[in-house]
Design a protein around this motif. Structure first.
Motif, PDB file in Angstrom:
ATOM      1  N   THR A 239      -5.755  -0.475   4.958  1.00  0.00           N
ATOM      2  CA  THR A 239      -4.306  -0.946   4.385  1.00  0.00           C
ATOM      3  C   THR A 239      -4.589  -1.915   5.812  1.00  0.00           C
ATOM      4  OG1 THR A 239      -3.059   1.136   4.129  1.00  0.00           O
ATOM      5  CG2 THR A 239      -2.230  -0.470   5.041  1.00  0.00           C
TER       6      THR A 239
ATOM      7  N   CYS B  24      -1.605  -7.211   2.523  1.00  0.00           N
ATOM      8  CA  CYS B  24      -0.679  -6.172   2.899  1.00  0.00           C
ATOM      9  C   CYS B  24       0.460  -7.154   3.157  1.00  0.00           C
ATOM     10  CB  CYS B  24      -1.181  -5.211   3.424  1.00  0.00           C
ATOM     11  SG  CYS B  24      -0.029  -3.614   3.761  1.00  0.00           S
TER      12      CYS B  24
ATOM     13  N   ASN C 281      -3.483   4.510  -2.648  1.00  0.00           N
ATOM     14  CA  ASN C 281      -4.492   5.369  -1.636  1.00  0.00           C
ATOM     15  C   ASN C 281      -4.331   6.283  -1.577  1.00  0.00           C
ATOM     16  OD1 ASN C 281      -6.410   6.298  -0.043  1.00  0.00           O
ATOM     17  ND2 ASN C 281      -5.273   5.003   1.915  1.00  0.00           N
TER      18      ASN C 281
ATOM     19  N   HIS D  50       0.551  -1.011  -0.507  1.00  0.00           N
ATOM     20  CA  HIS D  50      -0.330  -0.121   0.416  1.00  0.00           C
ATOM     21  C   HIS D  50       0.738   1.069   0.244  1.00  0.00           C
ATOM     22  CE1 HIS D  50      -4.324  -1.604   0.707  1.00  0.00           C
ATOM     23  NE2 HIS D  50      -3.772  -2.267   0.701  1.00  0.00           N
TER      24      HIS D  50
END
Length: 397
Positions: free
Chosen positions: A20, A26, A94, A5
């Motif tokens: 996240t 992740c 993001n 991320h």
């Protein structure tokens, strides 16, 4: 496939944390700063990820957070870094935080690069969804409830040190029946007894135990006598059933009868309503890198905090007589202003304030609360408070 991320860092950290922490695949995070302005926020964000066993793999810091050409260069350099070091992972950018030029530059760069397909996402807390910002894609990722209360508070610059919660609330549950009884009686037949009882309990605590004996305004009869007898039977105070003298049995009893019963009632009701995390008497300190830090007021205590679906409800409980306080030019306005300020500081963009009162509000106080758009449960009963809390829980999903 595992994911990495990419977070654009700015004042608000929670929109980065939600996707996240909600991604089980992740394996790490890259933090992106347009310049050094939010270096302290990046430090805090890294700390939050480490607490959740997610490493920060790299920090990309540029020369500007507003100049588009510099941001485009930084974005392309980051893409090259990812292609060289993490080509075996999915990339998730993001684009919620950072400055608007940062979001624009990085979203465009990741959507236009040809090294590897990347997801570009936006955290929409209002609608509880995480839509993709890739061209021609109509899809949303699941919005999961992932934040713990301590992570939420730390994200907004407050490190809490102690509180009552599900781990240590045995005493609160032990007297839950008494708390609900006391709330019911003081809201109904014994309403006029509330203020004298609070005054005596407060006075008894000032120089306890020398002041533990207090004198009632008159010998109680009827429902008042039943309530005092119940408090005596429960071991909170001593009363012979005939005189005007009562003796408070402990300093904890004084605090409880001076108003803590309303906090415990609110705490218990929030649990009953199904809130994910509830804490009472939350104490802690503002971090020095927080914009809310004030060297004269580094610590704070909050009556009740409710966290549900990554959003915070800050509750102030007041059993005092608002009408009498208004007559004497007291601090009604200060109470409302304090709740407003602390709720904004503590909850950030995803927080709401609520005032729970045991007694009737003054017209002026009610007007201020309406103006500030507070949630409010006035002259709280179990039914009223449940309705107010369930309404908020439904609103935040």
């Amino acid at each position: 496939m595992k994911t990495i991320h990419i977070n654009l860092v700015s004042e608000q950290l929670i929109p980065n944390l939600i996707p996240t922490l909600g991604d089980q695949d992740c394996i790490g995070v890259v933090l992106v700063l347009g310049d050094s302005k939010f270096a302290d926020k990046a430090d805090r964000l890294e700390n939050l990820y480490l607490r959740n066993n997610i490493p920060v793999l790299w920090r990309s810091q540029g020369m500007s957070s507003t100049r588009l050409s510099k941001l485009q260069e930084q974005a392309n350099a980051l893409i090259d870094h990812l292609a060289t070091n993490h080509s075996n992972c999915h990339w998730v950018l993001n684009a919620t935080c950072g400055t608007k030029p940062m979001a624009l530059a990085f979203a465009n760069a990741f959507n236009q690069q040809d090294k590897q397909q990347a997801l570009v996402i936006y955290t929409d807390t209002e609608h509880k969804e995480i839509p993709l910002l890739n061209p021609g894609v109509e899809f949303t990722l699941p919005f999961k409830s992932v934040l713990s209360l301590d992570d939420y508070l730390l994200a907004n610059g407050f490190e809490y040190e102690q509180a009552f919660n599900r781990d240590n609330d045995q005493e609160i549950h032990q007297r839950a029946t008494l708390t609900r009884y006391l709330t019911k009686q003081l809201a109904d037949k014994c309403h006029k007894m509330m203020s004298p009882l609070q005054v005596m309990a407060t006075n008894a605590s000032i120089d306890f135990p020398l002041s533990q004996m207090q004198t009632m305004p008159s010998v109680p009869h009827g429902d008042y006598a039943k309530l005092y007898q119940r408090l005596s039977d429960e071991g909170l105070l001593s009363w012979d059933g005939q005189s005007m003298q009562i003796t408070f049995q402990s300093e904890d009893t004084c605090r409880y009868l001076a108003g803590r019963w309303l906090e415990e009632f609110t705490y218990l009701t929030a649990l009953d309503c199904g809130a994910q995390e509830v804490a009472m008497n939350v104490t802690g300190r503002w971090l020095q890198d927080s914009r809310h830090f004030d060297s004269d007021n580094i610590t704070n205590e909050f009556d009740v905090l409710v966290l549900h679906n990554n959003q915070l409800l800050t509750i102030e409980c007041k059993a005092s007589n608002w009408l009498k306080q208004e007559e004497h030019g007291s601090k009604n306005q200060d109470i409302i202003h304090k709740l407003d300020t602390l709720s904004k500081n503590l909850g950030g963009l995803y927080g709401s304030p609520m005032l729970v009162t045991a007694q009737q509000l003054s017209d002026a106080a009610r007007s201020r609360i309406t103006h500030n758009r507070f949630l409010c449960c006035e002259q709280a009963t179990e039914k009223k408070l449940q309705q107010a809390l369930k309404s908020w829980l439904a609103m935040v999903g």
